[in-house]
Motif scaffolding. Structure first.
Motif, PDB file in Angstrom:
ATOM      1  N   VAL A   1      -4.718  13.070   2.710  1.00 60.45           N
ATOM      2  CA  VAL A   1      -3.690  12.920   1.717  1.00 60.45           C
ATOM      3  C   VAL A   1      -4.171  13.398   0.428  1.00 60.45           C
ATOM      4  O   VAL A   1      -5.290  13.002  -0.128  1.00 60.45           O
ATOM      5  CB  VAL A   1      -3.393  11.263   1.739  1.00 60.45           C
ATOM      6  CG1 VAL A   1      -2.422  11.069   0.590  1.00 60.45           C
ATOM      7  CG2 VAL A   1      -2.885  10.985   3.100  1.00 60.45           C
TER       8      VAL A   1
ATOM      9  N   LEU B   1       0.758   4.145  -2.877  1.00 62.63           N
ATOM     10  CA  LEU B   1       0.497   5.632  -2.456  1.00 62.63           C
ATOM     11  C   LEU B   1       1.543   6.321  -3.058  1.00 62.63           C
ATOM     12  O   LEU B   1       1.467   7.515  -3.411  1.00 62.63           O
ATOM     13  CB  LEU B   1       0.574   5.713  -0.929  1.00 62.63           C
ATOM     14  CG  LEU B   1       0.232   7.288  -0.262  1.00 62.63           C
ATOM     15  CD1 LEU B   1      -1.067   7.596  -0.910  1.00 62.63           C
ATOM     16  CD2 LEU B   1       0.290   6.995   1.173  1.00 62.63           C
TER      17      LEU B   1
ATOM     18  N   ASP C   1       2.041   4.017  17.884  1.00 64.07           N
ATOM     19  CA  ASP C   1       1.469   4.521  16.410  1.00 64.07           C
ATOM     20  C   ASP C   1       0.369   3.260  16.271  1.00 64.07           C
ATOM     21  O   ASP C   1      -0.647   3.750  15.826  1.00 64.07           O
ATOM     22  CB  ASP C   1       2.859   4.378  15.624  1.00 64.07           C
ATOM     23  CG  ASP C   1       3.600   5.630  15.368  1.00 64.07           C
ATOM     24  OD1 ASP C   1       3.154   6.706  16.119  1.00 64.07           O
ATOM     25  OD2 ASP C   1       4.682   5.343  15.027  1.00 64.07           O
TER      26      ASP C   1
ATOM     27  N   LYS D   1       0.791   7.121  -6.405  1.00 60.39           N
ATOM     28  CA  LYS D   1      -0.410   8.352  -6.747  1.00 60.39           C
ATOM     29  C   LYS D   1       0.226   9.421  -6.436  1.00 60.39           C
ATOM     30  O   LYS D   1      -0.023  10.569  -6.978  1.00 60.39           O
ATOM     31  CB  LYS D   1      -1.195   7.901  -5.578  1.00 60.39           C
ATOM     32  CG  LYS D   1      -2.288   6.587  -6.198  1.00 60.39           C
ATOM     33  CD  LYS D   1      -3.689   6.822  -5.518  1.00 60.39           C
ATOM     34  CE  LYS D   1      -4.437   5.950  -6.385  1.00 60.39           C
ATOM     35  NZ  LYS D   1      -5.838   5.836  -6.444  1.00 60.39           N
ATOM     36  N   ASN D   2       1.168   9.555  -5.365  1.00 61.72           N
ATOM     37  CA  ASN D   2       1.651  10.927  -4.811  1.00 61.72           C
ATOM     38  C   ASN D   2       2.417  11.632  -5.982  1.00 61.72           C
ATOM     39  O   ASN D   2       2.290  12.790  -6.222  1.00 61.72           O
ATOM     40  CB  ASN D   2       2.685  10.584  -3.595  1.00 61.72           C
ATOM     41  CG  ASN D   2       1.838  10.846  -2.439  1.00 61.72           C
ATOM     42  OD1 ASN D   2       0.607  11.004  -2.263  1.00 61.72           O
ATOM     43  ND2 ASN D   2       2.201  10.164  -1.366  1.00 61.72           N
TER      44      ASN D   2
ATOM     45  N   LYS E   1       0.871  -1.068   0.135  1.00 64.13           N
ATOM     46  CA  LYS E   1      -0.031   0.166   0.141  1.00 64.13           C
ATOM     47  C   LYS E   1       0.960   1.309  -0.068  1.00 64.13           C
ATOM     48  O   LYS E   1       0.385   2.461  -0.474  1.00 64.13           O
ATOM     49  CB  LYS E   1      -1.166   0.045   1.197  1.00 64.13           C
ATOM     50  CG  LYS E   1      -0.271   0.100   2.646  1.00 64.13           C
ATOM     51  CD  LYS E   1      -0.743  -0.468   3.695  1.00 64.13           C
ATOM     52  CE  LYS E   1       0.074  -0.395   4.731  1.00 64.13           C
ATOM     53  NZ  LYS E   1      -0.471  -1.240   6.018  1.00 64.13           N
ATOM     54  N   ILE E   2       1.979   1.295   0.632  1.00 66.48           N
ATOM     55  CA  ILE E   2       2.783   2.418   0.720  1.00 66.48           C
ATOM     56  C   ILE E   2       3.284   2.425  -0.825  1.00 66.48           C
ATOM     57  O   ILE E   2       3.603   3.901  -1.177  1.00 66.48           O
ATOM     58  CB  ILE E   2       4.265   1.946   1.535  1.00 66.48           C
ATOM     59  CG1 ILE E   2       3.619   1.956   2.994  1.00 66.48           C
ATOM     60  CG2 ILE E   2       5.210   3.146   1.441  1.00 66.48           C
ATOM     61  CD1 ILE E   2       3.123   3.383   3.605  1.00 66.48           C
TER      62      ILE E   2
ATOM     63  N   GLN F   1      -6.169   0.781   6.294  1.00 73.08           N
ATOM     64  CA  GLN F   1      -4.666   0.183   5.631  1.00 73.08           C
ATOM     65  C   GLN F   1      -3.799   0.582   6.888  1.00 73.08           C
ATOM     66  O   GLN F   1      -2.955  -0.566   7.258  1.00 73.08           O
ATOM     67  CB  GLN F   1      -4.155   0.562   4.535  1.00 73.08           C
ATOM     68  CG  GLN F   1      -5.147  -0.176   3.225  1.00 73.08           C
ATOM     69  CD  GLN F   1      -4.812   0.511   1.928  1.00 73.08           C
ATOM     70  OE1 GLN F   1      -4.428   1.623   1.972  1.00 73.08           O
ATOM     71  NE2 GLN F   1      -5.179  -0.210   0.999  1.00 73.08           N
ATOM     72  N   LEU F   2      -3.649   1.571   7.050  1.00 70.02           N
ATOM     73  CA  LEU F   2      -2.392   2.023   7.962  1.00 70.02           C
ATOM     74  C   LEU F   2      -2.702   1.529   9.532  1.00 70.02           C
ATOM     75  O   LEU F   2      -1.783   1.330  10.177  1.00 70.02           O
ATOM     76  CB  LEU F   2      -2.215   3.758   8.191  1.00 70.02           C
ATOM     77  CG  LEU F   2      -1.710   4.371   6.953  1.00 70.02           C
ATOM     78  CD1 LEU F   2      -1.820   5.874   7.007  1.00 70.02           C
ATOM     79  CD2 LEU F   2      -0.318   3.895   6.550  1.00 70.02           C
TER      80      LEU F   2
ATOM     81  N   TRP G   1       8.867   4.619   9.958  1.00 70.76           N
ATOM     82  CA  TRP G   1       9.832   4.032   8.852  1.00 70.76           C
ATOM     83  C   TRP G   1       8.760   3.826   7.703  1.00 70.76           C
ATOM     84  O   TRP G   1       9.247   3.965   6.528  1.00 70.76           O
ATOM     85  CB  TRP G   1      10.075   2.575   9.511  1.00 70.76           C
ATOM     86  CG  TRP G   1      11.340   2.407  10.251  1.00 70.76           C
ATOM     87  CD1 TRP G   1      11.425   2.315  11.478  1.00 70.76           C
ATOM     88  CD2 TRP G   1      12.701   2.702   9.864  1.00 70.76           C
ATOM     89  NE1 TRP G   1      12.566   2.457  11.952  1.00 70.76           N
ATOM     90  CE2 TRP G   1      13.409   2.922  10.832  1.00 70.76           C
ATOM     91  CE3 TRP G   1      13.070   3.143   8.549  1.00 70.76           C
ATOM     92  CZ2 TRP G   1      14.666   3.054  10.730  1.00 70.76           C
ATOM     93  CZ3 TRP G   1      14.570   3.269   8.496  1.00 70.76           C
ATOM     94  CH2 TRP G   1      15.365   3.295   9.531  1.00 70.76           C
ATOM     95  N   GLN G   2       7.592   3.794   8.016  1.00 69.77           N
ATOM     96  CA  GLN G   2       6.484   3.623   6.783  1.00 69.77           C
ATOM     97  C   GLN G   2       6.766   5.097   5.995  1.00 69.77           C
ATOM     98  O   GLN G   2       6.728   4.949   4.575  1.00 69.77           O
ATOM     99  CB  GLN G   2       5.226   3.350   7.082  1.00 69.77           C
ATOM    100  CG  GLN G   2       4.845   1.973   7.363  1.00 69.77           C
ATOM    101  CD  GLN G   2       3.608   1.618   7.825  1.00 69.77           C
ATOM    102  OE1 GLN G   2       3.157   2.276   8.786  1.00 69.77           O
ATOM    103  NE2 GLN G   2       2.928   0.720   7.232  1.00 69.77           N
TER     104      GLN G   2
ATOM    105  N   ALA H   1       0.360   5.087  10.906  1.00 70.74           N
ATOM    106  CA  ALA H   1       1.860   4.932  10.225  1.00 70.74           C
ATOM    107  C   ALA H   1       2.873   4.949  10.969  1.00 70.74           C
ATOM    108  O   ALA H   1       2.791   5.985  11.766  1.00 70.74           O
ATOM    109  CB  ALA H   1       1.833   5.851   8.968  1.00 70.74           C
TER     110      ALA H   1
ATOM    111  N   MET I   1      -0.865  10.732   8.615  1.00 67.07           N
ATOM    112  CA  MET I   1      -0.563   9.451   8.484  1.00 67.07           C
ATOM    113  C   MET I   1       0.067   8.707   9.496  1.00 67.07           C
ATOM    114  O   MET I   1      -0.286   7.818  10.142  1.00 67.07           O
ATOM    115  CB  MET I   1       0.389   9.419   6.924  1.00 67.07           C
ATOM    116  CG  MET I   1      -0.382   9.364   5.963  1.00 67.07           C
ATOM    117  SD  MET I   1       0.788   8.993   4.297  1.00 67.07           S
ATOM    118  CE  MET I   1       1.088   7.329   4.510  1.00 67.07           C
TER     119      MET I   1
ATOM    120  N   SER J   1      -3.192  13.532  -2.619  1.00 64.01           N
ATOM    121  CA  SER J   1      -3.382  12.485  -4.066  1.00 64.01           C
ATOM    122  C   SER J   1      -4.633  11.518  -4.004  1.00 64.01           C
ATOM    123  O   SER J   1      -4.857  11.136  -5.061  1.00 64.01           O
ATOM    124  CB  SER J   1      -2.132  11.886  -4.131  1.00 64.01           C
ATOM    125  OG  SER J   1      -1.652  10.898  -3.058  1.00 64.01           O
ATOM    126  N   LEU J   2      -5.168  11.281  -3.000  1.00 61.44           N
ATOM    127  CA  LEU J   2      -6.057  10.408  -2.797  1.00 61.44           C
ATOM    128  C   LEU J   2      -7.464  11.060  -2.751  1.00 61.44           C
ATOM    129  O   LEU J   2      -7.670  12.136  -2.042  1.00 61.44           O
ATOM    130  CB  LEU J   2      -5.981   9.477  -1.413  1.00 61.44           C
ATOM    131  CG  LEU J   2      -4.686   8.661  -1.404  1.00 61.44           C
ATOM    132  CD1 LEU J   2      -4.713   7.861  -0.255  1.00 61.44           C
ATOM    133  CD2 LEU J   2      -4.401   7.742  -2.687  1.00 61.44           C
TER     134      LEU J   2
END
Lengths: 447, 209
Positions: B92, A7, B75, A10-11, A3-4, B106-107, A359-360, A356, A351, B94-95
């Motif tokens: 975010v 993303l 976290d 997409k970014n 997923k990272i 997901q996170l 590290w992510q 998150a 995030m 871009s989403l």
């Protein structure tokens, strides 16, 4: 992790303008490097393949590199002519040091493909075999290389006029009473023989004597040339290829050489020599030719190495330029990411707030840099290959040498890895900044 | 006991230290923490949400002592158990709105559930904005989208930091009504930190700092 990466993709596409800038720079750099790799490798390959185990070229005095370029690679003009009387000893089949001595007579072209007067022994140098037809047997009969056949459209049995010199010039086309006739087409050999039109040496002399006769006195016909016209056969050529053994070709060669050296007053351009073995005598022979005769002897391998060294300087300079462009593109990734980070710090903190880990986020930013580099590399590689294909077309037009733009080298894999590493490095500092994002202060105003 | 805070104090530098009151609340409670600037209400929210590490005192959520978690565990714990709503909504960029909700799942390592995301957006009346980029939404719509995101993982505790201070009266009441309904539906505990006096009459359960 997946997923990272998704993303990250997409970014990078969310900011098309800064993406485009980084991509253009990256693509330019990798295109240049790819093209250089391809050109360098293929030129070296071509030059090396065309050495054809020829160990010495004997010709007129002048530049040794020019002698080699002209007689081995057929891209420069001859240094001059040499008298057969003087070169006779080297053509003697009983010479103690020389295994093969192939005479060459240059002078004319057809659509800038060189017409080369030689003996059938020339075919053995390049392991040439026939796709159609047979070797030349009488004057004005020619055997053409595969590229000549493909590019000029000449077919078996076709007849044509030659043009004087080495470049196509309509004003210089010989209006011959007798035309050249194609009696054989060679299989592609991947070497310079593909670009040549081969015939016997006498044909080259005849064309030129004819020309001189016409120049001196238009009305007076050259008895020798006219006489020869009648030898020309009008029979159609059998297209079934004759497969010659090396021995048969060398026997034909021996006969041709005997006939050749009976014309002591004539000139040829050069002799290509293979030795029986290399030793101090062969080295001495080269030196003694250069010191004691009006001839010049040059070693192809040495001259070509010199040429590579000369070209190497230019290639090194271009490579340095390409590397600078790559570094600038790395900088552009770095700067645009650092800039974007100012407005992205909220979403990065968010995030983190959503679970998150640091590290992510680090992975996310590094992956973005790597993706930009990767996309840039692939665009660049495509550009590089396409431009070599383009240059190849140009080279084929002016030098009759073909390059393949769509060959892939192992070095390109290394380049891809290097690009990804560069992209990751460029993203590292912004990534560390993202790693350190202070979520509490970014998301809430203390009050 | 859902949430228990005891003996908390926090200092941003060596001179000033903020002492925070002890309090506790039960599952399903709605608690309003009122205070003026500088009273430490945002610090309290950051400590409960695990955005700041606890220096002194202790916070226990559902029996879990926050202090005993390391950074990564914190976290992960926050992602799964705490829904956060901020004064200014962030996404975010871009989403789209729906993808932002799914990213929250997901996170937090929760399986993505599109149907649930759409259901939440529907109950907050922004179903039609699901495929829009967050930046194209109005402030009120953005705040509703962030409520949906805060609730997507069925958190035990929802923390809201000045959720209404950027909204006009109409949107303020609308957002609070929707927030209460949605929180009630998930039977989460709601903690609002604000200086917005409009909310005062709405929540009987209050702590003043």
């Amino acid at each position: 992790m997946f997923k990272i990466f998704k993303l990250a993709l997409k970014n990078i596409f969310n900011k098309p303008l800064s993406l485009a800038l980084s991509l253009v720079l990256f693509a330019l750099g990798s295109a240049l490097i790819t093209a250089l790799l391809l050109l360098n490798r293929q030129l070296e390959d071509q030059f090396t393949r065309n050495l054809a185990d020829v160990e010495l070229v004997i010709g007129a005095k002048g530049s040794p590199l020019q002698l080699i370029l002209c007689n081995m690679y057929h891209i420069d003009n001859p240094t001059g002519n040499i008298a057969l009387a003087e070169t006779k000893p080297f053509l003697n089949p009983k010479h103690p040091l020389i295994a093969k001595a192939i005479p060459l007579s240059l002078g004319d072209n057809y659509k800038s493909y060189r017409i080369t007067g030689t003996t059938p022994g020339f075919l053995t140098l390049y392991n040439a075999s026939f796709e159609q037809g047979r070797v030349w047997e009488s004057d004005y009969e020619v055997v053409i290389g595969k590229s000549v056949a493909d590019q000029t459209g000449l077919k078996l049995g076709d007849e044509f006029d030659s043009s004087h010199g080495f470049m196509q010039d309509d004003d210089l086309i010989h209006e011959q009473h007798i035309k050249f006739k194609v009696v054989g087409i060679l299989n592609p050999a991947g070497s310079v023989i593909d670009q040549l039109i081969l015939c016997n040496s006498k044909t080259v002399w005849l064309v030129h004597e004819h020309e001189e006769a016409e120049e001196t006195e238009e009305t007076q016909t050259d008895s020798n040339a006219v006489h020869d016209h009648h030898h020309h056969s009008e029979e159609p050529v059998n297209p079934v290829p004759v497969q010659y053994t090396e021995k048969e070709l060398l026997d034909l060669h021996a006969t041709a050489v005997q006939e050749l050296i009976s014309n002591e007053e004539k000139d040829i351009t050069s002799i290509l020599v293979q030795f029986r073995g290399r030793n101090y005598q062969t080295l001495n022979m080269q030196r003694s030719i250069n010191e004691n005769t009006n001839l010049q002897a040059a070693t192809p391998a040495i001259e070509i190495n010199r040429l590579f060294v000369l070209m190497g300087v230019g290639i090194e300079a271009l490579r340095a330029l390409a590397i600078i462009i790559m570094i600038v593109s790395g900088l552009s990734i770095f700067i645009s990411m650092l800039n974007a980070l100012k407005e992205r710090k909220y979403e990065l903190a968010l995030m983190r707030a959503m679970g998150a880990s640091r590290w992510q986020l680090l992975t996310l930013i590094v992956a973005e840099g790597a993706f930009i580099a990767m996309v840039g590399y692939f665009i660049g590689a495509l550009l590089g290959h396409a431009s070599v294909a383009l240059i190849s077309g140009y080279m084929q037009d002016s030098y009759r040498y073909a390059l393949d733009g769509w060959v892939f080298l192992p070095e390109e894999g290394i380049l891809l890895v290097a690009c990804i590493v560069l992209g990751k490095l460029a993203a590292l500092l912004p990534a560390i900044q993202a790693y350190r994002t202070d979520i509490a202060n970014t998301l809430t105003q203390r009050g | 006991m859902m949430l228990q805070a005891q003996g908390l104090s926090y200092s941003y530098d060596t001179q000033n230290s903020i002492s925070l009151p002890d309090f506790q609340c039960q599952k399903g409670d709605r608690l309003l923490i009122l205070g003026n600037s500088g009273s430490g209400k945002t610090t309290l929210l950051n400590l409960i949400g695990g955005l700041l590490r606890i220096q002194k005192g202790s916070i226990t959520i559902k029996g879990q002592e926050l202090k005993s978690l390391n950074n990564n565990q914190l976290d992960a714990y926050r992602g799964k158990n705490i829904g956060l709503i901020f004064q200014k909504s962030h996404f975010v960029q871009s989403l789209n709105v729906l993808e932002n909700l799914l990213l929250a799942q997901q996170l937090a390592d929760v399986p993505t559930d599109k149907a649930r995301a759409m259901h939440l957006l529907k109950s907050l009346n922004i179903e039609d904005k699901a495929l829009k980029k967050p930046a194209s939404l109005s402030i009120g719509e953005q705040q509703r989208a962030s409520i949906a995101r805060a609730l997507i993982n069925k958190p035990a505790l929802v923390l809201a930091d000045e959720p209404t201070s950027a909204l006009d009266d109409y949107n303020c009441m609308e957002v609070i009504r929707l927030l209460e309904t949605a929180v009630a539906e998930e039977s989460s505990t709601l903690l609002i930190v604000t200086h917005d006096q409009r909310l005062k009459d709405h929540f009987p359960n209050q702590i003043a700092l």
